[in-house]
Enzyme design. Structure first.
Site, PDB file in Angstrom:
ATOM      1  N   VAL A 167      -3.119  -7.606  -1.529  1.00  0.00           N
ATOM      2  CA  VAL A 167      -2.530  -8.712  -0.830  1.00  0.00           C
ATOM      3  C   VAL A 167      -3.874  -9.463  -0.442  1.00  0.00           C
ATOM      4  O   VAL A 167      -3.632 -10.696   0.061  1.00  0.00           O
ATOM      5  CB  VAL A 167      -2.059  -7.752   0.526  1.00  0.00           C
ATOM      6  CG1 VAL A 167      -1.242  -6.672  -0.172  1.00  0.00           C
ATOM      7  CG2 VAL A 167      -3.594  -6.579   1.613  1.00  0.00           C
ATOM      8  N   LYS A 203      -7.308  -4.836  13.297  1.00  0.00           N
ATOM      9  CA  LYS A 203      -6.106  -4.283  13.726  1.00  0.00           C
ATOM     10  C   LYS A 203      -5.688  -5.026  14.878  1.00  0.00           C
ATOM     11  O   LYS A 203      -4.498  -5.179  14.890  1.00  0.00           O
ATOM     12  CB  LYS A 203      -6.189  -2.704  13.757  1.00  0.00           C
ATOM     13  CG  LYS A 203      -5.930  -2.151  12.733  1.00  0.00           C
ATOM     14  CD  LYS A 203      -5.393  -2.005  11.616  1.00  0.00           C
ATOM     15  CE  LYS A 203      -5.123  -1.470   9.957  1.00  0.00           C
ATOM     16  NZ  LYS A 203      -4.443  -1.038   9.920  1.00  0.00           N
ATOM     17  N   TYR A 218     -12.820  -2.979  11.414  1.00  0.00           N
ATOM     18  CA  TYR A 218     -12.140  -2.829  11.291  1.00  0.00           C
ATOM     19  C   TYR A 218     -10.715  -2.814  12.973  1.00  0.00           C
ATOM     20  O   TYR A 218      -9.610  -2.970  12.502  1.00  0.00           O
ATOM     21  CB  TYR A 218     -11.615  -1.485  10.934  1.00  0.00           C
ATOM     22  CG  TYR A 218     -10.097  -0.417  11.151  1.00  0.00           C
ATOM     23  CD1 TYR A 218      -9.667  -0.933  10.076  1.00  0.00           C
ATOM     24  CD2 TYR A 218     -10.052   0.607  12.159  1.00  0.00           C
ATOM     25  CE1 TYR A 218      -8.664   0.228   9.344  1.00  0.00           C
ATOM     26  CE2 TYR A 218      -8.560   1.297  12.195  1.00  0.00           C
ATOM     27  CZ  TYR A 218      -8.122   1.393  10.410  1.00  0.00           C
ATOM     28  OH  TYR A 218      -6.213   1.909  10.470  1.00  0.00           O
ATOM     29  N   ALA A 219     -11.151  -2.373  13.670  1.00  0.00           N
ATOM     30  CA  ALA A 219     -10.387  -3.255  15.163  1.00  0.00           C
ATOM     31  C   ALA A 219     -10.600  -3.719  15.240  1.00  0.00           C
ATOM     32  O   ALA A 219      -8.997  -4.275  15.705  1.00  0.00           O
ATOM     33  CB  ALA A 219     -11.267  -2.398  15.968  1.00  0.00           C
ATOM     34  N   ALA A 220     -11.239  -5.170  14.984  1.00  0.00           N
ATOM     35  CA  ALA A 220     -11.043  -6.445  15.029  1.00  0.00           C
ATOM     36  C   ALA A 220      -9.374  -7.234  14.075  1.00  0.00           C
ATOM     37  O   ALA A 220      -8.436  -7.947  14.727  1.00  0.00           O
ATOM     38  CB  ALA A 220     -11.973  -7.550  14.732  1.00  0.00           C
ATOM     39  N   ILE A 248      -3.885  10.412  11.526  1.00  0.00           N
ATOM     40  CA  ILE A 248      -2.536  10.859  10.694  1.00  0.00           C
ATOM     41  C   ILE A 248      -4.025  11.465   8.811  1.00  0.00           C
ATOM     42  O   ILE A 248      -4.278  10.887   9.309  1.00  0.00           O
ATOM     43  CB  ILE A 248      -1.782   9.225  10.357  1.00  0.00           C
ATOM     44  CG1 ILE A 248      -1.232   9.059  11.493  1.00  0.00           C
ATOM     45  CG2 ILE A 248      -0.648  10.381   9.053  1.00  0.00           C
ATOM     46  CD1 ILE A 248      -0.544   9.416  12.209  1.00  0.00           C
ATOM     47  N   GLY A 303       1.120  -1.578  -0.142  1.00  0.00           N
ATOM     48  CA  GLY A 303       0.135  -0.243   0.033  1.00  0.00           C
ATOM     49  C   GLY A 303       0.988   1.008  -0.051  1.00  0.00           C
ATOM     50  O   GLY A 303       0.629   2.459   0.789  1.00  0.00           O
ATOM     51  N   ASN A 337       1.755  -2.300   5.423  1.00  0.00           N
ATOM     52  CA  ASN A 337       0.666  -1.009   5.576  1.00  0.00           C
ATOM     53  C   ASN A 337      -0.753  -1.280   4.720  1.00  0.00           C
ATOM     54  O   ASN A 337      -1.916  -0.103   5.247  1.00  0.00           O
ATOM     55  CB  ASN A 337       1.731   0.277   5.417  1.00  0.00           C
ATOM     56  CG  ASN A 337       0.624   1.776   4.850  1.00  0.00           C
ATOM     57  OD1 ASN A 337       0.930   2.173   5.472  1.00  0.00           O
ATOM     58  ND2 ASN A 337       0.889   1.654   3.469  1.00  0.00           N
ATOM     59  N   ARG A 393       0.447   5.701  -2.073  1.00  0.00           N
ATOM     60  CA  ARG A 393      -0.220   7.344  -1.612  1.00  0.00           C
ATOM     61  C   ARG A 393       0.485   6.946   0.530  1.00  0.00           C
ATOM     62  O   ARG A 393       0.514   5.888   0.938  1.00  0.00           O
ATOM     63  CB  ARG A 393      -1.272   7.398  -1.591  1.00  0.00           C
ATOM     64  CG  ARG A 393      -2.422   6.761  -1.448  1.00  0.00           C
ATOM     65  CD  ARG A 393      -3.676   6.710  -1.524  1.00  0.00           C
ATOM     66  NE  ARG A 393      -4.520   5.960  -0.555  1.00  0.00           N
ATOM     67  CZ  ARG A 393      -5.461   5.361  -0.962  1.00  0.00           C
ATOM     68  NH1 ARG A 393      -6.343   5.805  -2.327  1.00  0.00           N
ATOM     69  NH2 ARG A 393      -6.716   5.287  -0.058  1.00  0.00           N
TER      70      ARG A 393
HETATM   71  P1  NAI Z   1      -4.638   5.466   2.169  1.00  0.00           P
HETATM   72  O1  NAI Z   1      -6.238   4.941   2.367  1.00  0.00           O
HETATM   73  O2  NAI Z   1      -3.716   6.696   2.279  1.00  0.00           O
HETATM   74  O3  NAI Z   1      -3.526   4.409   1.896  1.00  0.00           O
HETATM   75  C1  NAI Z   1      -3.594   2.793   1.944  1.00  0.00           C
HETATM   76  C2  NAI Z   1      -3.144   2.227   0.700  1.00  0.00           C
HETATM   77  O4  NAI Z   1      -3.514   0.817   0.717  1.00  0.00           O
HETATM   78  C3  NAI Z   1      -3.972   2.110  -0.465  1.00  0.00           C
HETATM   79  O5  NAI Z   1      -2.965   3.023  -1.004  1.00  0.00           O
HETATM   80  C4  NAI Z   1      -4.865   1.145  -0.604  1.00  0.00           C
HETATM   81  O6  NAI Z   1      -4.899   0.753  -1.766  1.00  0.00           O
HETATM   82  C5  NAI Z   1      -3.764   0.554   0.021  1.00  0.00           C
HETATM   83  N1  NAI Z   1      -4.732  -1.111   0.255  1.00  0.00           N
HETATM   84  C6  NAI Z   1      -5.442  -1.026   0.704  1.00  0.00           C
HETATM   85  N2  NAI Z   1      -5.965  -2.713   0.151  1.00  0.00           N
HETATM   86  C7  NAI Z   1      -5.359  -3.240   0.096  1.00  0.00           C
HETATM   87  C8  NAI Z   1      -4.983  -4.533  -0.537  1.00  0.00           C
HETATM   88  N3  NAI Z   1      -6.249  -4.735  -0.549  1.00  0.00           N
HETATM   89  N4  NAI Z   1      -3.835  -5.106  -1.150  1.00  0.00           N
HETATM   90  C9  NAI Z   1      -3.366  -3.921  -1.789  1.00  0.00           C
HETATM   91  N5  NAI Z   1      -3.194  -2.371  -0.999  1.00  0.00           N
HETATM   92  C10 NAI Z   1      -4.412  -2.227  -0.296  1.00  0.00           C
HETATM   93  O7  NAI Z   1      -4.442   5.110   4.304  1.00  0.00           O
HETATM   94  P2  NAI Z   1      -3.143   5.718   5.319  1.00  0.00           P
HETATM   95  O8  NAI Z   1      -3.718   6.619   5.930  1.00  0.00           O
HETATM   96  O9  NAI Z   1      -1.839   5.757   4.574  1.00  0.00           O
HETATM   97  O10 NAI Z   1      -3.122   4.403   5.512  1.00  0.00           O
HETATM   98  C11 NAI Z   1      -1.799   3.086   5.793  1.00  0.00           C
HETATM   99  C12 NAI Z   1      -1.948   2.379   7.036  1.00  0.00           C
HETATM  100  O11 NAI Z   1      -2.327   2.832   8.384  1.00  0.00           O
HETATM  101  C13 NAI Z   1      -3.704   1.440   6.580  1.00  0.00           C
HETATM  102  O12 NAI Z   1      -3.225   0.042   6.950  1.00  0.00           O
HETATM  103  C14 NAI Z   1      -4.654   2.359   7.780  1.00  0.00           C
HETATM  104  O13 NAI Z   1      -5.634   1.021   8.712  1.00  0.00           O
HETATM  105  C15 NAI Z   1      -3.286   2.594   9.084  1.00  0.00           C
HETATM  106  N6  NAI Z   1      -3.868   3.578   9.778  1.00  0.00           N
HETATM  107  C16 NAI Z   1      -4.063   5.297   9.163  1.00  0.00           C
HETATM  108  C17 NAI Z   1      -4.804   6.215  10.614  1.00  0.00           C
HETATM  109  C18 NAI Z   1      -4.834   7.427   9.810  1.00  0.00           C
HETATM  110  O14 NAI Z   1      -4.899   7.665  10.458  1.00  0.00           O
HETATM  111  N7  NAI Z   1      -4.617   7.713   8.923  1.00  0.00           N
HETATM  112  C19 NAI Z   1      -4.778   5.862  11.807  1.00  0.00           C
HETATM  113  C20 NAI Z   1      -4.396   3.936  11.417  1.00  0.00           C
HETATM  114  C21 NAI Z   1      -3.524   3.416  10.702  1.00  0.00           C
END
Ligand code: NAI
Length: 246
Positions: free
Chosen positions: A63, A158, A154-156, A187, A15, A89, A18
């Site tokens: 993934v 994580k 989502y919580a489960a 974030i 991921g 990620n 971005r």
């Molecule tokens: P985002 O939505 O900008 O990026 C997530 C990335 O994961 C995207 O590029 C998306 O295409 C990719 N993705 C999603 N499902 C996928 C799959 N099945 N296969 C391949 N790629 C996939 O979100 P962000 O904020 O950058 O999140 C990154 C990580 O951080 C995530 O795991 C999120 O749960 C975690 N996170 C984010 C927080 C926040 O406040 N933004 C807080 C806590 C955790």
């Protein structure tokens, strides 16, 4: 001051086209690592990797799909060498109160956020064991520690990542493989952009450091856990949330 130097190491960051993943990939690349940019859209992953330089390669995979994960890892290793640093990620949300949570929304979130990390970890662990070195860094969330209304799936997922990480840490410590989680708070990325301004203001109230997090705040923590500076840390959850959950 000790510098972090990852020259000669190869990282696979899911991921990473971005948001937090992209910031993590940038930080690892800047520290000298070879980096596989991994996204569901292969063309986009390649375009991002091309912007990085010749130590980066873009690979496409969902993934949640085991065959795609294994093919992407093989392609990354063929281009850059064996994976030393795995950053799980990739993640998504499908929020709803439990009463209205569909089977599909449960499965989509668990499959991408938790099963995806299982697939990547299982695929890289053998090589890491053989080389007696490896770092696995899983991006969980404070929500995995506290729970959250409207985010049972989502919580489960994580919280599951925390259990996965701790188990991997115990199973492979003797083989030199270290596994840790980072739990970001709030974030600023696409994932959180849709939050209404009142909810955003209320959240801000609860953050001791008085600001929302930036992707770079998570990237520096990943960099540390990937480095020699963290060689005595495994099975831990590093909360990076500006003091949201204390
Ligand atoms: P985002 O939505 O900008 O990026 C997530 C990335 O994961 C995207 O590029 C998306 O295409 C990719 N993705 C999603 N499902 C996928 C799959 N099945 N296969 C391949 N790629 C996939 O979100 P962000 O904020 O950058 O999140 C990154 C990580 O951080 C995530 O795991 C999120 O749960 C975690 N996170 C984010 C927080 C926040 O406040 N933004 C807080 C806590 C955790």
């Amino acid at each position: 001051m000790t510098q972090i130097d990852l020259t000669g190491k190869t990282a696979f960051v899911t991921g990473s086209t971005r948001g937090i993943g992209l910031a993590v990939a940038r930080a690892l690349y800047a520290a000298g690592a070879n980096v596989a940019i991994v996204g569901r859209d292969e063309a986009r992953a390649r375009a991002v990797a091309a912007e990085f330089g010749n130590r980066a390669v873009g690979v496409g995979c969902d993934v949640a799909d085991r065959a795609q994960v294994e093919a992407a890892l093989a392609a990354a290793e063929a281009a850059l060498g064996p994976i030393d640093i795995l950053v799980n990620n990739a993640g998504l949300t499908r929020d709803n109160i439990l009463l209205r949570l569909s089977d599909e929304d449960w499965d989509a979130v668990l499959d991408a956020n938790l099963k995806g990390a299982f697939y990547t970890t299982r695929a890289v662990i053998k090589g890491m064991m053989k080389r007696r070195a490896g770092r696995i860094i899983n991006i969980t969330s404070v929500v995995g520690l506290t729970g959250n209304k409207g985010q049972a799936n989502y919580a489960a997922s994580k919280a599951g990542l925390v259990g996965l990480t701790k188990s991997v840490a115990k199973e492979y410590a003797a083989r030199g493989v270290l596994a840790n989680c980072i739990a970001p708070g709030f974030i600023e990325t696409d994932m959180t952009a849709a939050l209404p301004s009142e909810a955003r203001a209320a959240l801000l109230e609860g953050i001791a450091l008085g600001r929302l997090g930036r992707p770079e705040d998570i990237a520096t923590a990943v960099l540390f856990l990937a480095s020699d500076l963290a060689s005595y840390i495994t099975g831990q959850v590093l909360v990076v949330d500006g003091g949201m959950v204390i």
